[in-house]
Scaffold this active site. Structure first.
Site, PDB file in Angstrom:
ATOM      1  N   ARG A   1       1.463  14.568  12.706  1.00  0.00           N
ATOM      2  CA  ARG A   1       1.938  14.304  11.196  1.00  0.00           C
ATOM      3  C   ARG A   1       2.285  15.732  10.351  1.00  0.00           C
ATOM      4  NH1 ARG A   1      -0.287   9.343   9.837  1.00  0.00           N
ATOM      5  NH2 ARG A   1       1.480   9.268   8.395  1.00  0.00           N
TER       6      ARG A   1
ATOM      7  N   ARG B   1      -8.770  -0.152   4.772  1.00  0.00           N
ATOM      8  CA  ARG B   1      -7.510   1.087   4.311  1.00  0.00           C
ATOM      9  C   ARG B   1      -6.222   0.194   3.896  1.00  0.00           C
ATOM     10  NH1 ARG B   1      -6.377   6.371   7.169  1.00  0.00           N
ATOM     11  NH2 ARG B   1      -5.144   6.454   5.572  1.00  0.00           N
TER      12      ARG B   1
ATOM     13  N   LYS C   1       0.797  -1.420   0.157  1.00  0.00           N
ATOM     14  CA  LYS C   1       0.114   0.063  -0.107  1.00  0.00           C
ATOM     15  C   LYS C   1       0.831   1.383   0.051  1.00  0.00           C
ATOM     16  CE  LYS C   1      -1.546   1.763   4.137  1.00  0.00           C
ATOM     17  NZ  LYS C   1      -1.362   3.083   4.368  1.00  0.00           N
ATOM     18  N   ASN C   2       2.021   1.207   0.775  1.00  0.00           N
ATOM     19  CA  ASN C   2       2.780   2.537   0.913  1.00  0.00           C
ATOM     20  C   ASN C   2       3.541   2.642  -0.076  1.00  0.00           C
ATOM     21  OD1 ASN C   2       1.261   2.991   3.304  1.00  0.00           O
ATOM     22  ND2 ASN C   2       2.559   2.600   4.753  1.00  0.00           N
TER      23      ASN C   2
ATOM     24  N   CYS D   1      -3.641  13.080  12.736  1.00  0.00           N
ATOM     25  CA  CYS D   1      -4.550  11.957  12.821  1.00  0.00           C
ATOM     26  C   CYS D   1      -4.489  11.153  14.151  1.00  0.00           C
ATOM     27  CB  CYS D   1      -4.190  10.971  11.762  1.00  0.00           C
ATOM     28  SG  CYS D   1      -2.710  10.151  11.892  1.00  0.00           S
TER      29      CYS D   1
ATOM     30  N   ARG E   1      -4.006  11.062   4.076  1.00  0.00           N
ATOM     31  CA  ARG E   1      -2.425  12.092   4.015  1.00  0.00           C
ATOM     32  C   ARG E   1      -1.747  11.683   3.065  1.00  0.00           C
ATOM     33  NH1 ARG E   1       0.641  14.045   7.405  1.00  0.00           N
ATOM     34  NH2 ARG E   1       3.059  13.313   7.151  1.00  0.00           N
TER      35      ARG E   1
ATOM     36  N   ILE F   1       8.372   6.657  17.206  1.00  0.00           N
ATOM     37  CA  ILE F   1       8.274   7.525  15.730  1.00  0.00           C
ATOM     38  C   ILE F   1       6.900   8.339  15.915  1.00  0.00           C
ATOM     39  CG2 ILE F   1       7.570   7.140  13.341  1.00  0.00           C
ATOM     40  CD1 ILE F   1      10.486   6.033  14.043  1.00  0.00           C
TER      41      ILE F   1
ATOM     42  N   ASP G   1       4.691   0.399  11.948  1.00  0.00           N
ATOM     43  CA  ASP G   1       3.253  -0.272  11.559  1.00  0.00           C
ATOM     44  C   ASP G   1       3.135  -1.522  12.221  1.00  0.00           C
ATOM     45  OD1 ASP G   1       3.596   1.413   8.463  1.00  0.00           O
ATOM     46  OD2 ASP G   1       3.204   2.370  10.318  1.00  0.00           O
TER      47      ASP G   1
HETATM   48  C1  EPZ Z   1       4.700   6.739   6.316  1.00  0.00           C
HETATM   49  O1  EPZ Z   1       4.236   7.777   6.699  1.00  0.00           O
HETATM   50  C2  EPZ Z   1       3.799   5.786   6.184  1.00  0.00           C
HETATM   51  N1  EPZ Z   1       2.570   6.052   5.281  1.00  0.00           N
HETATM   52  C3  EPZ Z   1       3.377   5.325   7.360  1.00  0.00           C
HETATM   53  O2  EPZ Z   1       2.287   4.108   7.249  1.00  0.00           O
HETATM   54  C4  EPZ Z   1       4.362   4.695   8.101  1.00  0.00           C
HETATM   55  O3  EPZ Z   1       3.999   4.677   9.635  1.00  0.00           O
HETATM   56  C5  EPZ Z   1       5.612   5.991   8.249  1.00  0.00           C
HETATM   57  O4  EPZ Z   1       5.772   6.567   6.929  1.00  0.00           O
HETATM   58  C6  EPZ Z   1       6.820   5.593   9.137  1.00  0.00           C
HETATM   59  O5  EPZ Z   1       7.543   4.568   8.661  1.00  0.00           O
HETATM   60  C7  EPZ Z   1       2.726   6.045   3.710  1.00  0.00           C
HETATM   61  O6  EPZ Z   1       3.878   5.735   3.249  1.00  0.00           O
HETATM   62  C8  EPZ Z   1       1.611   6.487   3.056  1.00  0.00           C
HETATM   63  P1  EPZ Z   1       7.483   9.937   8.151  1.00  0.00           P
HETATM   64  P2  EPZ Z   1       4.858   9.176   6.560  1.00  0.00           P
HETATM   65  O7  EPZ Z   1       7.091  11.186   7.468  1.00  0.00           O
HETATM   66  O8  EPZ Z   1       5.759   9.493   5.310  1.00  0.00           O
HETATM   67  C9  EPZ Z   1       8.029  13.037  11.719  1.00  0.00           C
HETATM   68  C10 EPZ Z   1       0.324   2.982   7.673  1.00  0.00           C
HETATM   69  O9  EPZ Z   1      -0.331   2.543   8.807  1.00  0.00           O
HETATM   70  N2  EPZ Z   1       8.100  14.103  10.476  1.00  0.00           N
HETATM   71  O10 EPZ Z   1       8.299   9.018   7.615  1.00  0.00           O
HETATM   72  O11 EPZ Z   1       3.865  10.275   6.953  1.00  0.00           O
HETATM   73  C11 EPZ Z   1       6.728  12.600  11.777  1.00  0.00           C
HETATM   74  O12 EPZ Z   1       6.024  13.228  12.867  1.00  0.00           O
HETATM   75  C12 EPZ Z   1       0.874   4.386   7.727  1.00  0.00           C
HETATM   76  O13 EPZ Z   1       0.473   2.461   6.746  1.00  0.00           O
HETATM   77  C13 EPZ Z   1       8.175  15.284  10.727  1.00  0.00           C
HETATM   78  O14 EPZ Z   1       8.635  15.619  12.227  1.00  0.00           O
HETATM   79  O15 EPZ Z   1       6.004   9.028   7.898  1.00  0.00           O
HETATM   80  C14 EPZ Z   1       6.924  11.062  12.479  1.00  0.00           C
HETATM   81  O16 EPZ Z   1       7.367  11.260  13.651  1.00  0.00           O
HETATM   82  C15 EPZ Z   1       0.784   5.144   9.177  1.00  0.00           C
HETATM   83  N3  EPZ Z   1       8.369  16.172   9.982  1.00  0.00           N
HETATM   84  C16 EPZ Z   1       8.210  10.680  11.597  1.00  0.00           C
HETATM   85  O17 EPZ Z   1       8.697  11.842  11.126  1.00  0.00           O
HETATM   86  C17 EPZ Z   1       8.143  15.978   8.722  1.00  0.00           C
HETATM   87  O18 EPZ Z   1       7.889  17.038   7.989  1.00  0.00           O
HETATM   88  C18 EPZ Z   1       7.997   9.557  10.722  1.00  0.00           C
HETATM   89  O19 EPZ Z   1       7.064  10.335   9.706  1.00  0.00           O
HETATM   90  C19 EPZ Z   1       7.600  14.907   8.402  1.00  0.00           C
HETATM   91  C20 EPZ Z   1       7.570  13.738   9.201  1.00  0.00           C
END
Ligand code: EPZ
Length: 435
Positions: free
Chosen positions: A125, A403, A26-27, A120, A96, A333, A311
């Site tokens: 996020r 989802r 999915k991701n 969320c 998102r 995370i 995840d």
């Molecule tokens: C991706 O989300 C995945 N979603 C998430 O899967 C997954 O949990 C996450 O990566 C971590 O592996 C998709 O790929 C669609 P991040 P993403 O930006 O890209 C912080 C699921 O269940 N951060 O790597 O949104 C953030 O707050 C979903 O399938 C900042 O601080 O995750 C978090 O603590 C849930 N500033 C950490 O980084 C930013 O600008 C990881 O977020 C961006 C992120």
């Protein structure tokens, strides 16, 4: 309200046997769909799971003027008709990942207006890493009234390659910036990039489209911008999170199951923790065979890849609730991803949580109860707990589960589970329904 939604009724205690088929990731598929905005040529993505999130991204692309057609497990994407660079609020708010369109939209159209995705249930996020990176590439970016507006100044309306250092290895920010940089003028270097397999999958698709990307899967990614990208025919990698969820289904029911296809290097940290807990794991061609009898406690802390994936934290906690001894789980995370603790406690799990850490005392048997899935992966965790519990478990929150997991109960029933999807009217009414 929970009580007007369908739910899963699970009769627990059945051992499982056979093979669970893993769908496309999915991701990965979500961000690969966004990449179709980078070219006017058609793109075929194969091995795309039938999920509500995928349908949501299709709606997003359609709203921008793109066309998406499903043919079996493939999507035919056509970005030639993109006429808008303004993504609708309600679509970004509900999915998102559609925010990741901002990079390719900006590179293609010279402007992009995408609402902030907002928080969320699992966390705030933020997207400041995406914004900072787009600014480094030469875009003017403003955030007003909850909308991110980006534009490329100057006559060329083309982004300029730059060196970007991410403050955190954000998966989405790495992907957004890779797509934006693919059409930029000059070289872009992304430092502290995310290492996740989905980032590598995106790099492989971009390369198939004619982009020049090196270093994906390492902390430093190099992208030499090109003038245009062409179409591609590309297969999405298997979903490592679904595969991990299925391996946990085998472990929690103390069964022997084959899970395939799966790429073992995508799950090293998870396989290591499963073996540490007492599972026996064999790799067999494109699959993994897990068998489990007596399991014991392990500690885990979620980390960016290749560390333990956030995840699978909730699904793994369901297993630890039934493993002998005391486990400690730390979610590092996301700031609010322990909501499944209360639901597991309703099933008799012995868990104490404080801040982002939970201490789990394994119990001999969980007991069935009506429970609520509080996010996509927590919903899956509750189903796993129901598979092992004594009696009947009713899992609400299928709008989350659907989802990320295609045909979830059908796949599990095919290996011996007893799960029925029922309308709200069939509620047993015993116990207090989760709110
Ligand atoms: C991706 O989300 C995945 N979603 C998430 O899967 C997954 O949990 C996450 O990566 C971590 O592996 C998709 O790929 C669609 P991040 P993403 O930006 O890209 C912080 C699921 O269940 N951060 O790597 O949104 C953030 O707050 C979903 O399938 C900042 O601080 O995750 C978090 O603590 C849930 N500033 C950490 O980084 C930013 O600008 C990881 O977020 C961006 C992120």
């Amino acid at each position: 309200m929970t009580n007007d939604r369908p739910f899963l009724r699970i009769s627990g205690g059945h051992s499982l046997s056979g093979e669970l088929r893993v769908s496309g990731a999915k991701n990965s598929a979500l961000v690969l769909m966004a990449a179709c905005l980078l070219t006017r040529d058609p793109i075929r993505l194969r091995n795309v799971p039938a999920l509500t999130d995928i349908a949501g991204m299709g709606e997003m692309l359609f709203s921008l003027g793109g066309r998406v057609e499903r043919k079996g497990d493939a999507l035919e994407l056509d970005g030639s008709g993109i006429h808008s660079s303004a993504a609708p609020y309600e679509l970004v708010n509900s999915l998102r990942a559609s925010f990741f369109c901002i990079g390719p939209l900006l590179a293609r159209m010279g402007t992009a207006r995408v609402p902030m995705p907002g928080g969320c249930k699992i966390g705030s996020r933020p997207v400041e890493e995406h914004v900072k990176g787009l600014k480094a590439l030469g875009a003017h970016v403003s955030i007003e009234h909850g909308v991110v507006t980006a534009s490329i100044p100057g006559p060329t309306r083309r982004l300029q390659g730059a060196r970007i250092v991410l403050d955190c290895p954000s998966v989405g920010a790495t992907e957004t910036l890779m797509m934006a940089a693919a059409l930029a003028d000059g070289e872009t270097v992304i430092e502290n990039a995310a290492l996740e397999p989905e980032v590598v999958d995106l790099a492989d698709l971009l390369t198939a489209m004619g982009a020049r990307v090196r270093g994906a899967g390492t902390p430093t990614i190099f992208i030499d911008g090109v003038d245009r990208l062409h179409g591609a025919d590309y297969a999405v990698i298997p979903d490592r999170i679904e595969a991990g969820t299925f391996l946990l289904a085998a472990a929690i029911t103390r069964s022997r199951l084959r899970v395939a296809p799966v790429i073992p290097t995508h799950l090293c940290a998870v396989l290591s923790k499963l073996e540490q807990a007492g599972c026996r794991i064999e790799t067999d061609g494109d699959g993994i065979i897990l068998s489990a009898e007596h399991l014991t406690a392990v500690d885990l802390r979620t980390q960016p890849f290749p560390g333990f994936p956030t995840d699978l934290q909730a699904p793994f906690m369901s297993l630890l609730a039934t493993a002998e001894g005391t486990s400690m789980v730390t979610e590092s995370i996301f700031e609010n991803r322990l909501q499944h603790v209360a639901e597991l406690q309703r099933m008799g799990a012995s868990i104490r949580s404080q801040g982002n850490t939970a201490v789990i005392e394994g119990v001999a048997r969980l007991s069935g109860a009506p429970v609520q899935g509080t996010d996509l992966r927590a919903s899956a965790a509750m189903v796993l707990a129901g598979l092992a519990a004594q009696g009947i478990t009713e899992v609400f929150g299928l709008e989350y589960l659907d989802r990320g997991y295609a045909d979830f109960e059908a796949k599990l029933n095919a290996v011996g589970a007893s799960i029925t999807r029922l309308p709200a009217s069939a509620r047993s009414g015993h116990g207090v329904l989760p709110t």
